[in-house]
Scaffold this motif. Structure first.
Motif, PDB file in Angstrom:
ATOM      1  N   GLU A  93       6.041  12.102 -20.872  1.00  0.00           N
ATOM      2  CA  GLU A  93       6.554  12.601 -20.516  1.00  0.00           C
ATOM      3  C   GLU A  93       7.527  12.940 -19.423  1.00  0.00           C
ATOM      4  O   GLU A  93       8.093  14.477 -19.603  1.00  0.00           O
ATOM      5  N   GLY A  94       8.216  11.970 -19.880  1.00  0.00           N
ATOM      6  CA  GLY A  94      10.111  12.293 -19.572  1.00  0.00           C
ATOM      7  C   GLY A  94       9.825  11.794 -18.527  1.00  0.00           C
ATOM      8  O   GLY A  94       9.353  11.379 -17.524  1.00  0.00           O
ATOM      9  N   GLY A  95      11.100  11.943 -17.317  1.00  0.00           N
ATOM     10  CA  GLY A  95      11.893  11.321 -16.277  1.00  0.00           C
ATOM     11  C   GLY A  95      12.790  11.796 -16.227  1.00  0.00           C
ATOM     12  O   GLY A  95      13.046  13.202 -16.394  1.00  0.00           O
ATOM     13  N   THR A  96      13.784  11.596 -15.350  1.00  0.00           N
ATOM     14  CA  THR A  96      14.866  12.101 -14.694  1.00  0.00           C
ATOM     15  C   THR A  96      16.504  12.081 -15.923  1.00  0.00           C
ATOM     16  O   THR A  96      17.155  12.900 -15.591  1.00  0.00           O
ATOM     17  N   GLY A  97      16.075  10.801 -16.510  1.00  0.00           N
ATOM     18  CA  GLY A  97      17.435  10.773 -17.895  1.00  0.00           C
ATOM     19  C   GLY A  97      17.235  12.397 -18.587  1.00  0.00           C
ATOM     20  O   GLY A  97      16.634  13.038 -18.663  1.00  0.00           O
ATOM     21  N   ALA A  98      18.608  12.528 -18.706  1.00  0.00           N
ATOM     22  CA  ALA A  98      18.551  14.163 -19.406  1.00  0.00           C
ATOM     23  C   ALA A  98      18.420  13.871 -21.251  1.00  0.00           C
ATOM     24  O   ALA A  98      18.916  12.840 -21.537  1.00  0.00           O
ATOM     25  N   SER A  99      18.314  14.561 -21.964  1.00  0.00           N
ATOM     26  CA  SER A  99      17.089  14.019 -22.857  1.00  0.00           C
ATOM     27  C   SER A  99      16.954  15.273 -24.392  1.00  0.00           C
ATOM     28  O   SER A  99      17.370  16.731 -23.544  1.00  0.00           O
ATOM     29  N   PRO A 100      17.643  15.069 -25.371  1.00  0.00           N
ATOM     30  CA  PRO A 100      17.307  16.047 -26.664  1.00  0.00           C
ATOM     31  C   PRO A 100      16.009  16.419 -26.161  1.00  0.00           C
ATOM     32  O   PRO A 100      14.956  16.127 -25.705  1.00  0.00           O
ATOM     33  N   GLN A 101      15.362  17.981 -26.167  1.00  0.00           N
ATOM     34  CA  GLN A 101      14.229  18.699 -26.661  1.00  0.00           C
ATOM     35  C   GLN A 101      13.417  18.098 -26.839  1.00  0.00           C
ATOM     36  O   GLN A 101      11.492  17.677 -26.188  1.00  0.00           O
ATOM     37  N   GLU A 102      13.325  17.850 -28.221  1.00  0.00           N
ATOM     38  CA  GLU A 102      12.704  17.466 -28.648  1.00  0.00           C
ATOM     39  C   GLU A 102      12.400  15.825 -28.815  1.00  0.00           C
ATOM     40  O   GLU A 102      10.978  15.680 -29.311  1.00  0.00           O
ATOM     41  N   PHE A 103      13.148  14.964 -28.127  1.00  0.00           N
ATOM     42  CA  PHE A 103      12.671  14.024 -27.585  1.00  0.00           C
ATOM     43  C   PHE A 103      11.775  13.923 -26.502  1.00  0.00           C
ATOM     44  O   PHE A 103      11.132  13.229 -26.486  1.00  0.00           O
ATOM     45  N   SER A 104      11.775  14.643 -25.693  1.00  0.00           N
ATOM     46  CA  SER A 104      11.472  14.488 -24.140  1.00  0.00           C
ATOM     47  C   SER A 104      10.126  15.261 -24.563  1.00  0.00           C
ATOM     48  O   SER A 104       8.813  14.929 -23.509  1.00  0.00           O
ATOM     49  N   ASN A 105      10.109  16.486 -25.313  1.00  0.00           N
ATOM     50  CA  ASN A 105       8.973  16.996 -25.822  1.00  0.00           C
ATOM     51  C   ASN A 105       7.417  16.386 -26.543  1.00  0.00           C
ATOM     52  O   ASN A 105       6.055  16.961 -26.912  1.00  0.00           O
ATOM     53  N   ALA A 106       8.382  15.672 -27.215  1.00  0.00           N
ATOM     54  CA  ALA A 106       7.151  15.276 -29.030  1.00  0.00           C
ATOM     55  C   ALA A 106       7.665  13.516 -28.673  1.00  0.00           C
ATOM     56  O   ALA A 106       7.023  13.562 -30.080  1.00  0.00           O
ATOM     57  N   VAL A 107       7.711  12.675 -28.176  1.00  0.00           N
ATOM     58  CA  VAL A 107       8.143  11.492 -28.730  1.00  0.00           C
ATOM     59  C   VAL A 107       7.416  10.391 -27.476  1.00  0.00           C
ATOM     60  O   VAL A 107       8.005  11.248 -26.424  1.00  0.00           O
ATOM     61  N   GLY A 108       6.802   9.873 -28.368  1.00  0.00           N
ATOM     62  CA  GLY A 108       6.504   8.542 -26.996  1.00  0.00           C
ATOM     63  C   GLY A 108       4.971   8.560 -26.629  1.00  0.00           C
ATOM     64  O   GLY A 108       4.344   9.906 -27.162  1.00  0.00           O
TER      65      GLY A 108
END
Length: 564
Positions: free
Chosen positions: A349-364
């Motif tokens: 579900e992500g954390g403090t690291g800035a990331s591409p939207q697809e990675f934050s929303n749909a990976v892991g």
């Protein structure tokens, strides 16, 4: 629809601009002090002329000056939504209820709520703890439970708090934020993960316990020439008394499987010294490690780090992706007899690291499923007795701690919860260097707003009261120690008239059940795909031979396939 109903604004602007220019000239010639009007009319006319001919923004080109209101309103929208539109329960990523709880505990204010819960207890996803009639007063319990991290080969195990600061590098956070976090860790005797940016002066000067994270860039322990691992530099820094554990970052929940780049303009002399990189050059963090490429090699790297550090706990951090890869790591531990001392499980579900939207929303894999999976696999390989599990991802309350420990975690880390304790207001500007509270910025003028002496106490307060809340929940369940929590204690509504305990949703598997066939059904595919000599042996193409190796009932499959 609104803009489409307007008159031709390009023609209208030309007419208005001509009128303003003519009016200014006429008034100025009539009465010379009125030339000052040009201070107001001139910029409007010049801006409109620029808008008419600029090629990048269609709205502005068609609606000179007026069209710029769109971008102003876009910038204002998140702030208006947060303060005037969202309810106490629907804010994202953290609701106002969650944020307020953290602020109240950090400031030592009243954190109780009146008139009952605001949550919809009949909504799918609502979770609760099974309490006991034989509840125990929290005054009888240890208000600061600890967990000893260190397997059979660890010479210097670490007694860790059940709640610690998750990985955040200097650079992503300001120096004042790092100083306050580590100062809070020092006051509360809990650990502070450095993030992959290395051990900065701001991590070390307050004196709080550190978990040194080693990422793919090997910052602080790398060779200048090619960015490869430097064992001499690692040995020098890892033997610091302040470094209590070392964490090898394989992936993170914010952007699993994604590398990064630190632009040359951000590689200041200070950053270059801390990270052992060349000043003024782009610094690449590749998506994968160069010190190892197979599970067996990873175990060798773990052994090397343990020896170089003088026997300190060595762990790995990962967001679960391909399940077979984690099984391959476990197979490598069984085959080599080399065990990691802890595994930090980062939720997708992500954390403090800035990331591409697809990675934050749909990976892991999300944290709940990931913690249960890691615990079950370790138990199936009879490895859990050697290894502690750290859960990391949106752990901001005592109930969050209890839920993750019930699933199989031994302790938890928090990044965003600790940022709220520092004063973060969820402005969602972490990646723009404009953080209004001075937490996630390198702008000196904004950084000054964060007073270290005040905020380190708030971090300490938040940690202490959150752990105390978790202990109170333990007592309410009739338990004396966190390790007594099981999945049976947490319940979740999955339909209007259906509730399941975590035990029903994530049933345990027998210890050692992955060491011999037949394997538990839901692990057969992963066992077929995984080998200790490679992370990705078959790329999800399973032959009958692979499947037969994983399933002792494969003969039945052959018989069924042969039937007409």
């Amino acid at each position: 629809m609104f803009f489409s109903k307007l008159i031709d604004m390009r023609k209208a602007f030309i007419a208005i601009a001509a009128f303003l220019v003519a009016l200014t000239i006429m008034l100025g010639l009539t009465y010379s002090p009125l030339w000052w009007i040009a201070i107001f009319t001139g910029p409007i006319v010049l801006l409109g002329i620029y808008d008419l001919y600029q090629p990048k923004h269609s709205i502005v080109r068609n609606y000179p000056v007026v069209g710029r209101l769109r971008y102003f309103m876009e910038d204002l929208r998140p702030k208006v939504y947060q303060y005037f539109v969202e309810s106490d329960t629907n804010g994202k990523p953290f609701s106002r209820l969650s944020r307020s709880l953290i602020y109240q505990r950090a400031k030592m204010e009243n954190d109780t709520i009146p008139f009952g819960t605001q949550l919809d207890v009949y909504e799918n996803g609502y979770e609760w703890l099974s309490h006991s009639i034989s509840a125990i007063s929290h005054h009888e319990l240890n208000e600061n439970p600890r967990v000893l991290v260190g397997g059979p080969d660890c010479i210097k195990p670490y007694s860790a708090s059940i709640y610690n600061i998750s990985a955040m590098s200097f650079g992503s956070l300001s120096q004042n934020a790092i100083l306050a976090l580590n100062g809070g860790a020092k006051l509360g005797d809990f650990a502070h993960n450095t993030g992959e940016g290395g051990i900065s002066d701001y991590h070390s000067s307050p004196g709080g316990d550190l978990i040194w994270q080693i990422g793919t860039g090997y910052f602080g322990c790398r060779n200048h020439e090619d960015g490869s691992f430097n064992p001499v530099a690692f040995a020098e820094r890892s033997k610091s008394e302040q470094v209590k554990m070392i964490e090898i970052k394989l992936s993170q929940g914010a952007k699993p499987g994604h590398g990064g780049i630190l632009p040359a303009r951000k590689v200041t002399p200070e950053i270059a010294r801390i990270r052992l990189v060349k000043e003024g050059y782009d610094v690449i963090s590749p998506p994968a490690h160069s010190a190892f490429s197979t599970p067996i090699e990873l175990m060798s790297f773990v052994k090397q780090l343990r020896e170089l550090s003088g026997g300190k706990p060595i762990g790995i951090k990962l967001c679960i992706g391909r399940r077979s890869e984690f099984m391959a790591i476990c197979k490598a531990m069984v085959e080599t007899g080399i065990y990691v001392d802890f595994i930090t499980v980062d939720g997708g579900e992500g954390g403090t690291g800035a990331s591409p939207q697809e990675f934050s929303n749909a990976v892991g894999m999300p944290l709940r499923e990931a913690v249960a999976f890691v615990y079950d696999v370790l138990s199936g390989f009879d490895l859990k007795k050697h290894i502690k599990i750290i859960a990391s991802g949106k752990v901001a309350s005592g109930f969050d701690l209890v839920k993750n420990i019930a699933l199989g975690a031994d302790l938890c880390n928090s990044a965003r919860g600790m940022m709220f304790a520092l004063g973060c207001i969820q402005a969602l500007e972490c990646n723009s260097n404009t953080c209004p509270t001075g937490v996630a910025t390198q702008d000196p003028s904004l950084m000054k707003g964060l007073v270290v002496e005040d905020k380190r106490v708030r971090v300490f307060n938040f940690h202490r009261l959150t752990v105390a809340s978790a202990v109170e929940l333990l007592g309410a369940a009739g338990l004396r120690h966190p390790y007594q929590l099981t999945r049976a204690y947490i319940n979740r509504r999955i339909a209007p008239n259906v509730m399941q305990s975590y035990l029903e949703s994530f049933p345990y598997i027998p210890e050692g059940s992955l060491l011999n066939t037949p394997y538990p059904l839901r692990f057969e595919l992963g066992m077929a795909l995984s080998v200790s000599s490679s992370f990705i042996p078959t790329d999800y193409k399973v032959s009958l031979v692979d499947y037969a190796h994983a399933n002792s009932y494969a003969d039945d499959l052959d018989e069924s396939k042969s039937k007409p």
